[in-house]
Design a protein around this motif. Structure first.
Motif, short mmCIF file in Angstrom:
data_model
loop_
_atom_site.label_atom_id
_atom_site.label_comp_id
_atom_site.label_asym_id
_atom_site.label_seq_id
_atom_site.Cartn_x
_atom_site.Cartn_y
_atom_site.Cartn_z
N SER A 1 0.96 -1.17 0.07
CA SER A 1 0.18 -0.02 -0.30
C SER A 1 0.44 1.21 0.38
O SER A 1 2.23 1.09 0.71
N VAL A 2 0.34 2.45 -0.68
CA VAL A 2 0.91 3.62 -0.73
C VAL A 2 -0.08 4.39 0.14
O VAL A 2 -1.26 4.83 -0.76
N PHE A 3 0.78 5.55 1.22
CA PHE A 3 -0.68 6.69 1.92
C PHE A 3 -0.18 8.27 1.79
O PHE A 3 1.14 8.04 2.12
N ASN A 4 -0.52 8.75 0.71
CA ASN A 4 -0.21 9.57 0.51
C ASN A 4 -0.98 11.11 1.69
O ASN A 4 -1.79 11.99 1.03
N GLU A 5 -0.59 10.66 3.04
CA GLU A 5 -1.04 11.61 3.54
C GLU A 5 0.07 11.46 5.33
O GLU A 5 -0.02 10.00 5.53
N GLN A 6 -0.46 12.54 6.38
CA GLN A 6 0.25 12.11 7.08
C GLN A 6 -0.92 11.98 7.96
O GLN A 6 -2.57 11.97 8.22
N PHE A 7 -0.50 10.59 9.08
CA PHE A 7 -0.82 9.86 10.09
C PHE A 7 0.09 10.37 11.32
O PHE A 7 0.66 10.30 12.08
N ASP A 8 -1.35 10.95 11.87
CA ASP A 8 -1.53 12.37 13.11
C ASP A 8 -1.86 10.84 14.46
O ASP A 8 -3.45 10.41 14.13
N ILE A 9 -1.20 10.76 15.10
CA ILE A 9 -1.82 10.18 16.37
C ILE A 9 -1.98 10.53 17.43
O ILE A 9 -1.45 11.04 17.95
N LYS A 10 -3.67 10.54 17.87
CA LYS A 10 -3.81 11.33 18.45
C LYS A 10 -4.27 10.36 19.86
O LYS A 10 -4.48 11.42 20.69
N HIS A 11 -4.09 9.64 20.51
CA HIS A 11 -4.50 8.87 21.25
C HIS A 11 -3.50 7.51 22.04
O HIS A 11 -2.85 7.61 21.31
N SER A 12 -3.92 7.59 23.27
CA SER A 12 -2.75 6.93 24.33
C SER A 12 -3.06 5.54 24.59
O SER A 12 -4.12 5.08 24.47
N GLY A 13 -1.82 4.32 24.78
CA GLY A 13 -2.37 2.97 25.11
C GLY A 13 -2.08 3.10 26.28
O GLY A 13 -1.65 4.38 27.09
N THR A 14 -1.34 2.14 26.93
CA THR A 14 -0.98 2.13 28.43
C THR A 14 0.36 0.74 27.62
O THR A 14 1.23 0.72 27.48
N GLU A 15 0.82 0.83 29.31
CA GLU A 15 2.46 0.49 29.59
C GLU A 15 2.38 -0.78 29.03
O GLU A 15 2.62 -1.82 28.12
N THR A 16 1.34 -1.20 29.80
CA THR A 16 0.62 -3.10 28.98
C THR A 16 0.60 -3.31 27.85
O THR A 16 -0.14 -4.25 27.21
N ALA A 17 -0.71 -2.77 27.63
CA ALA A 17 -1.23 -2.52 26.44
C ALA A 17 -1.12 -1.22 25.65
O ALA A 17 -2.12 -0.21 25.14
#
Length: 498
Positions: free
Chosen positions: A47-63
């Protein structure tokens, strides 16, 4: 904990995204989901994605939230006029097995983030605006970047600023270009480990160098191969800095070019510079500083290094400093020291027990031979891996569990699963999508295989079976690797295990 699939070629944002046949098409769709701890976002290989990927949410240390890939073929690629992957304030994120190229800004940018791991990511031609490092982290904590490749970028390969606990491990940087670019720059950070990297600025158009450490606290730079640039390691200021067992060469271009330099942008205290092979350059270790500066340079120990093929001295000290230059090996033709008369008269920087040799390579080879003769031969910790089989029925909906290492062995009774398929098994394990199901493995060899019976071919009367195989590689917890082996999954459609 949900796995989302994204395929730019066959997906649609109208799909549910939770299996490969109903994959999303865009990264922006994923951004709208509100990812939760333990979720994974897998991008289809090819796949090729022509866009910025914004990561807005958090996981936890164990997940943690994981961003990775699935399928076969070339790694998925992210292009963007901005950053490739961008995040502010997110924590517990893993990014692995991707390619990011042709971005206007950084390939990966993290600001005010915590507990990030970036592994096995390839980056090329990022930073077209020349304003950012290919991988940039600022004001963050616990950042690990490992087994990644950066090439032909504009700006620094790595830009790390005000990060507490940073590990840069086994990465490759080739040609970080630009008037202010270095392969790796770390500013105002603490608990820094830079280890096992191969950084080459030989063909970069940057007039600068390879590694810059500015005001580092508790930093270790070891076992790296550093080539080219105007300098090797510029440890401008800091305290408790160890620079050891590196190979530094090919730094040319300026009368001041050095393998290791310090004192130019602040005080330096408690430096241990040892075990390095410094060659094919100008100065060796330069304890110096800007004209008129009154920085404190104290307890600088330079010992057990090898210097050869240098146009200037192995050691330069031209600013008030305290420390020692001891037990170094210097090839004939290389001047040992260049120390200002005032410092000699002050007796604050001692020089003793250094050795001049006619040929460094011959001397080192002789030393290694003698060491081998007087030391008991090391036992090669052999690793033996045995082929694994898993047989399941098509009506077995639950995951099938096993351990790949239980029938393997090593001489030191330690086994670690290092690779599965063509990917590295990290501390959080690895999920791989196969032809007929999904398998998760961890470093202890445990696996869980879940069949996706929608992928099975139509057997008519269901008389027979299908199979798929996964390769894996082990080691004994050190550097002794076992032969690659395979897990074969036999899927019986007739309800009988034979």
């Amino acid at each position: 904990m949900t796995i989302y699939y994204v395929n730019s070629a066959t997906g649609s944002d109208r799909n549910g995204g939770t299996d490969q046949k109903s994959a999303f098409a865009t990264l922006s769709k994923v951004e709208s989901l509100g990812l939760k701890p333990g979720d994974s976002v897998l991008l289809a290989k090819g796949s090729v994605f022509n866009e910025q990927f914004d990561i807005k949410h958090s996981g936890t240390e164990t997940a943690p939230i994981k961003i990775g890939s699935y399928g076969t073929g070339a790694a998925p690629v992210i292009h963007s006029g901005g950053d490739g992957i961008h995040s502010l304030y997110a924590s517990n994120i893993v990014i692995e097995n991707l390619k990011i190229s042709n971005t206007g800004g950084a390939a990966i940018y993290g600001g005010d983030v915590t507990n990030w791991t970036v592994r096995n990511v390839e980056i090329a031609k990022s930073g077209m605006s020349q304003d950012a490092g290919a991988v940039t982290f600022r004001n963050s904590k616990n950042v690990t970047i490992e087994d990644s490749k950066i090439s032909d970028v504009k700006g620094d390969g790595f830009w790390i600023e005000k990060v507490a606990v940073v590990k840069l491990l086994n990465n490759t940087v080739t040609s970080a270009n630009g008037s202010t670019a270095d392969a790796m720059q770390v500013n105002d950070s603490s608990n820094v480990l830079i280890k096992g990297n191969h950084l080459d600025q030989t063909h970069a158009d940057s007039p600068k160098g390879v590694i810059v450490l500015v005001r580092a606290t508790d930093a270790v730079v070891e076992d790296n191969v550093l080539t080219g640039g105007g300098f090797g390691i510029s440890a401008l200021a800091g305290k408790t800095v160890a620079i050891r067992d590196n190979d530094i060469s090919g730094y040319h271009g300026y009368s001041w070019s050095f393998a290791v330099g310090l004192g130019d942008q602040g005080s330096a205290r408690d430096y241990d510079i040892s075990g390095n092979h410094i060659h094919d350059g100008a100065w060796g270790v330069a304890v110096s500083g800007a004209t008129g500066s009154n920085y404190s340079l104290t307890n600088i120990k330079v010992h057990d290094n090898v210097f050869d093929d240098l146009t200037q001295a192995a050691l330069k000290v031209d600013r008030p400093a305290s420390g020692s230059f001891t037990n170094n090996t210097i090839e004939t033709g290389v001047k040992a020291t260049s120390i200002s008369p005032a410092i000699i008269d002050a007796h604050t920087f001692s020089v003793s027990n250094n050795h001049t040799v006619a040929n460094v390579e011959t001397t080192l080879a002789s030393t290694e031979t003698k060491a081998a003769a007087t030391t008991e031969p090391a036992v090669d910790s052999a690793v033996v891996a045995v082929h694994d089989n898993l047989k399941i029925l098509t009506d077995a909906d639950a995951a099938r569990h096993g351990n790949l290492l239980e029938n393997d062995s090593s001489d030191n009774d330690t086994l670690v699963l290092r690779r599965f398929g063509d990917e590295t098994v990290g501390k959080h394990g690895l999920t791989v999508t196969g032809e007929y199901g999904v398998i998760h493995v961890d470093q202890e060899g445990n696996y869980a295989y879940t069949l996706d019976d929608t992928k099975l071919p139509d057997h008519g009367d269901h008389n027979g079976y299908v199979s798929e195989s996964f390769s894996y590689g082990t080691d004994d917890g050190t550097s002794h690797h076992g032969d690659a082996n395979t897990l074969t999954v036999f899927i019986h459609a007739d309800g009988v295990l034979s």
